[in-house]
Scaffold this active site. Structure first.
Site, short mmCIF file in Angstrom:
data_model
loop_
_atom_site.label_atom_id
_atom_site.label_comp_id
_atom_site.label_asym_id
_atom_site.label_seq_id
_atom_site.Cartn_x
_atom_site.Cartn_y
_atom_site.Cartn_z
N ARG A 1 0.84 -1.20 0.00
CA ARG A 1 0.00 0.00 0.00
C ARG A 1 0.87 1.25 0.00
O ARG A 1 0.64 2.19 0.74
CB ARG A 1 -0.96 0.01 1.20
CG ARG A 1 -2.22 0.80 0.92
CD ARG A 1 -2.95 1.24 2.16
NE ARG A 1 -4.23 1.83 1.81
CZ ARG A 1 -4.93 2.61 2.60
NH1 ARG A 1 -4.50 2.90 3.80
NH2 ARG A 1 -6.07 3.10 2.21
N ASP B 1 -4.52 1.96 13.00
CA ASP B 1 -4.56 1.09 11.81
C ASP B 1 -3.18 0.55 11.49
O ASP B 1 -2.15 1.05 11.99
CB ASP B 1 -5.10 1.93 10.64
CG ASP B 1 -5.82 1.09 9.60
OD1 ASP B 1 -5.64 -0.14 9.59
OD2 ASP B 1 -6.56 1.68 8.80
N MET B 2 -3.13 -0.46 10.62
CA MET B 2 -1.86 -1.07 10.19
C MET B 2 -2.18 -1.77 8.88
O MET B 2 -2.84 -2.80 8.87
CB MET B 2 -1.44 -2.07 11.28
CG MET B 2 -0.07 -2.64 11.16
SD MET B 2 -0.02 -4.14 10.17
CE MET B 2 1.52 -4.82 10.72
N CYS C 1 -7.24 -1.83 14.19
CA CYS C 1 -7.66 -2.17 12.83
C CYS C 1 -6.40 -2.54 12.06
O CYS C 1 -5.32 -2.04 12.36
CB CYS C 1 -8.31 -0.92 12.22
SG CYS C 1 -8.59 -0.99 10.45
N ASP D 1 -12.87 -4.46 6.28
CA ASP D 1 -13.18 -3.32 5.42
C ASP D 1 -14.45 -3.60 4.61
O ASP D 1 -14.97 -2.71 3.95
CB ASP D 1 -12.03 -3.06 4.44
CG ASP D 1 -10.92 -2.27 5.10
OD1 ASP D 1 -11.10 -1.80 6.22
OD2 ASP D 1 -9.84 -2.12 4.47
#
Ligand code: GLA
Length: 782
Positions: free
Chosen positions: A445, A480-481, A526, A548
């Site tokens: 990403r 998040d990660m 998350c 998601d």
């Protein structure tokens, strides 16, 4: 409760017993893990040793009938004649692989014993007792401490292992699992099943149930996190077990890194179950005097089917894993900006959503990705914490104040374990990213993983996130990660095989340092959805973003899979627009709510696009959820055995109130009457069961609408699409009355629509239809 009598250890919970004994040669023989038994001489349950097995290797020349290969053992060594897989491989300097672990002593402690380097379950002296068994092989210079913590009321036993190098030279731990359990196959009806929770991004934790064949079965991850591939939790069940009957063992791990859970079925009538850190890519050198500790494994047993097992696991997570401050606190109804606004957030755009969110009854407003400088898309900005001045000219403080004036708590998204090359942090510290020396690092990403093995990186993250939280009145953080680990190499560990585990251990330390001093902040974790849904993250957070994928039909599988091991208060579930962003599936707004309400509810809608009918529906959904929030988040959850592969029936109750969800994934033509069983009611009390009122949006019916309208309408025309914004049909209003005993037989629900006629009593489910049923007590039984 733990008792030691005549060489046998009796670990007793409210409904289960776990027994093992020290053998004549000092090994630990597993005797029983199953229904609670009164403490007594366990000889009749011990493994027979009256004959030698062919080709087996005797442990001692003077005792030819004692072979480690056929004994059920609590923890095997290496090279002593047990040819099943060992939970530990320790390479010593003088003989390499040879470990004979014998009993040396034990201690009993009141309460749980916290690990030094990893999160573990917590229990006060009134709730838990810990047994530490010391095993050793003096010749190899190795001591192994087996920790057993008995959470009596929760019916859970946890296990972990601490190894210590007592020799004069370095040893290398190449594998060290947290537990081993040798269970007789016969205790599971001779045909045991393995149930795992597997998937991928946007399709996490689907339950898979299969018979255990000979050899190995299991789950693992090597992504650096507990992963969306295979959740660390798994179940073993008897052939005839179902949701409400039969014997089920559950296993989970308080760990967020690479894990392994395995079942080995040999020919001796025993199943060797084991779990812990995945040995792939792992090795941990221990200098003389050093220790290594494994993550904690969680073991539970129930003879009341999967629901019985889930109830125990849920209670354990709430009472002994979650931070005490989050235990039973109500989780607010959230608005999250991600699906509606993506990176394109600004004070102006967010406030437009916030006004509507507040008006509809939401309580928390979360600014997801895109708020910090440079973050125009996923190529830039991660690592930096300065707010984007163009999007927030008055700073985040101005937004927080305005949210507060609207009655909304403010929340913020961060992804602190990552860095984009296009960031101030990367320009200043390119060496802070994980990489193999001399080789370009791979991107996921568009981002690198920060090297959390480096204490300076940890300090930077703690200081940056801490400063953000101290500068603004945020009441919620989404941590998040968004990529897996690769190039898992750090110059800050002594040996390459340490990096992945050290990363995870340090991550937990970072989370502890940030969030323990700020108890007013509700933490949701998350990882691209449910890529790190595990008990160690829940040792810091109140809940985890399950996926998601917010398509309710996919969520039925995801949330049902999670529900086997995780309570509803930890499962974050939002409603977004239809057709769905990932599946393109068009589902009714009612079903999106009916699925999401079995968890922690939120919305990720562009609220400006809601029609007036949809606004009314959402307002009612939120009011309904807030009225029953305690039940949806903290009630007892049950899955009803599926009457058909395309139907799901869920139930929550708290002794007083009961709500059921009946979901139809795919319509069946000319269906038999649907049965809706209601469980757990008092048999002689009379109850009324009513469907929750919900709207049928008329554009769903296309040309069919002409059967109920006085004038003919073009289903694609402007009249119908305009009318659909302001009018809707009422879904079937159903009402049934009966005693608890009667309702347990299964209510025969009204017929579904099948094209022959329409009237308000007919259930218009179609594909993806669903209804909630609220059960009220009418009259106490005699
Ligand atoms: C991940 C999360 C999403 C959202 C985005 C933001 O995909 O799972 O919910 O926060 O990141 O980039």
């Amino acid at each position: 409760m733990i008792e030691h009598r005549d060489g046998t250890f009796y670990l007793q919970t409210a409904h289960t017993s776990y027994w093992f004994a020290v053998t004549e040669h000092g090994h630990l023989e597993h005797i029983h893990y199953g229904p609670r038994l009164a403490i007594q001489d366990p000889s009749a349950l011990r493994w027979s040793r009256v004959a030698r097995g062919g080709s087996t290797v005797a442990y001692a020349p003077e005792d030819v009938r004692y072979s480690l290969d056929t004994l059920p053992l609590e923890f095997s060594g290496i090279g002593q004649g047990d040819y099943r897989t060992s939970p530990c491989e320790i390479r010593t300097a003088h003989v390499g692989y040879d470990l004979d672990l014998g009993y040396r002593g034990h201690e009993v402690h009141a309460g749980s014993l916290a690990a030094r380097t990893l999160p573990t379950a917590h229990g006060t002296p009134a709730e838990a007792t810990t047994l530490v068994i010391d095993l050793a092989d003096e010749r190899a210079g190795i001591e192994v401490a087996l920790h057993y913590t008995v959470f009596a009321a929760a019916d859970v036993i946890t296990r972990r292992v601490v190894v210590r190098n007592t020799g004069p030279a370095e040893v290398v731990v190449e594998k060290l699992l947290s537990f081993q359990l040798d269970l007789p196959e016969a205790s599971l009806g001779g045909a045991p099943r393995l149930i795992t929770f597997d998937g991928a991004w946007i399709a996490e934790t689907h339950a898979h149930d299969r018979p255990i064949g000979p050899g190995f079965s299991g789950v693992s991850s090597s992504t650096g996190s507990s992963s969306n591939r295979h959740n660390p939790g798994f179940l073993l069940a008897a052939a005839d077990a179902d949701e409400d009957h039969g014997r089920v063992h559950g296993f989970n791990l308080v760990y967020s890194g690479n894990h392994l859970g395995s079942v080995e079925r040999g020919a001796t009538g025993l199943l060797r179950v084991a779990g812990g850190i995945n040995p792939q890519g792992f090795s941990w050198p221990l200098a003389p005097g050093e220790e290594f500790e494994t993550p904690e494994a969680v073991l539970a047993f129930a003879d009341t089917g999967f629901n019985g097992l889930s109830e125990r696991m849920h209670r354990f997570v709430v009472d002994h894993v979650l931070p005490a401050r989050y235990r039973r606190t109500p989780r607010p109804v959230a608005y999250n900006s991600w699906e509606a606004l993506s990176f394109d957030v600004s004070e102006r755009r967010l406030l437009k959503q916030a006004r509507r969110a507040a008006d509809l009854g939401m309580e928390l407003f979360v600014v997801d990705d895109g708020w910090f400088a440079g973050r125009k898309d996923d190529t830039a900005g991660l690592g930096d914490y300065a707010v984007d001045d163009a999007k927030f000219p008055r700073g985040l403080g101005s937004l927080v104040t305005k949210l507060s004036a609207l009655g909304l708590q403010a929340g913020i998204w961060v992804e602190p374990e990552m860095v984009n090359e296009d960031s101030e942090l990367y320009r200043t510290h390119p060496e802070w990213a994980l990489r193999i020396p001399g080789k370009p690092a791979r991107l996921g990403r568009q981002q690198h993983v920060l090297d959390l093995c480096n204490p300076d990186v940890c300090d930077y993250v703690v200081a940056s996130v801490g400063a953000l939280l101290d500068a603004h009145d945020f009441r919620y953080v989404k941590w998040d990660m968004n990529r897996h680990l690769a190039d898992t190499h750090s110059p800050h560990v002594r040996a390459p095989g340490m990096t992945a585990h050290q990363y995870v251990a340090n991550l937990h330390d970072v989370l502890r340092r940030i969030f323990e001093p700020r108890p007013h902040v509700l933490l949701e974790t998350c990882s691209s959805g449910g890529n790190r849904f595990d008990l160690a993250m829940l040792a810091h957070s109140a809940m985890i973003w399950a996926s998601d994928d917010t398509d309710p039909i996919e969520r039925l599988e995801i949330q049902q899979g999670l529900s086997y091991l995780y309570p509803l208060s930890t499962i974050s579930a939002h409603i977004s627009n239809a057709p769905h962003q990932q599946t393109l599936r068009n589902t009714p707004l009612s079903t999106r709510f009916n699925v999401a309400c079995f968890g922690v509810l939120g919305y990720e809608y562009d609220l400006e696009l809601l029609s007036s009918e949809e606004r009314k529906e959402v307002r009612e959904q939120i009011a309904f959820y807030r009225t029953h929030r305690d039940l949806f988040q903290h009630g007892r959850f049950r899955r009803h055995t599926k009457p058909h592969p395309d139907r799901f029936v869920w139930q929550v109750d708290d002794g007083d109130r009961t709500i059921l969800g009946n979901f139809q994934r795919r319509v069946v033509a000319a269906p038999a009457p649907d049965l809706l069983p209601v469980a757990g009611l008092e048999p002689e009390t009379t109850y009324r069961v009513r469907s929750k009122p919900q709207r049928l949006m008329i554009d769903r019916f296309g040309d069919l609408i002409n059967h109920v309208t006085p004038i003919r309408l073009d289903p694609r025309g402007v009249v119908l699409s305009t009318a659909a914004k302001f009018t809707s049909l009422t879904d079937a209003a159903e009402e049934y009355v009966g005693t608890g005993a009667l309702l347990a037989q299964g209510i025969r629900l009204h017929h579904q629509f099948s094209g022959t006629e329409y009237h308000p009593g007919i259930r218009m489910l179609g594909d993806h239809g669903s209804t909630l049923y609220v059960v009220e007590r009418l009259e106490e039984g005699p």
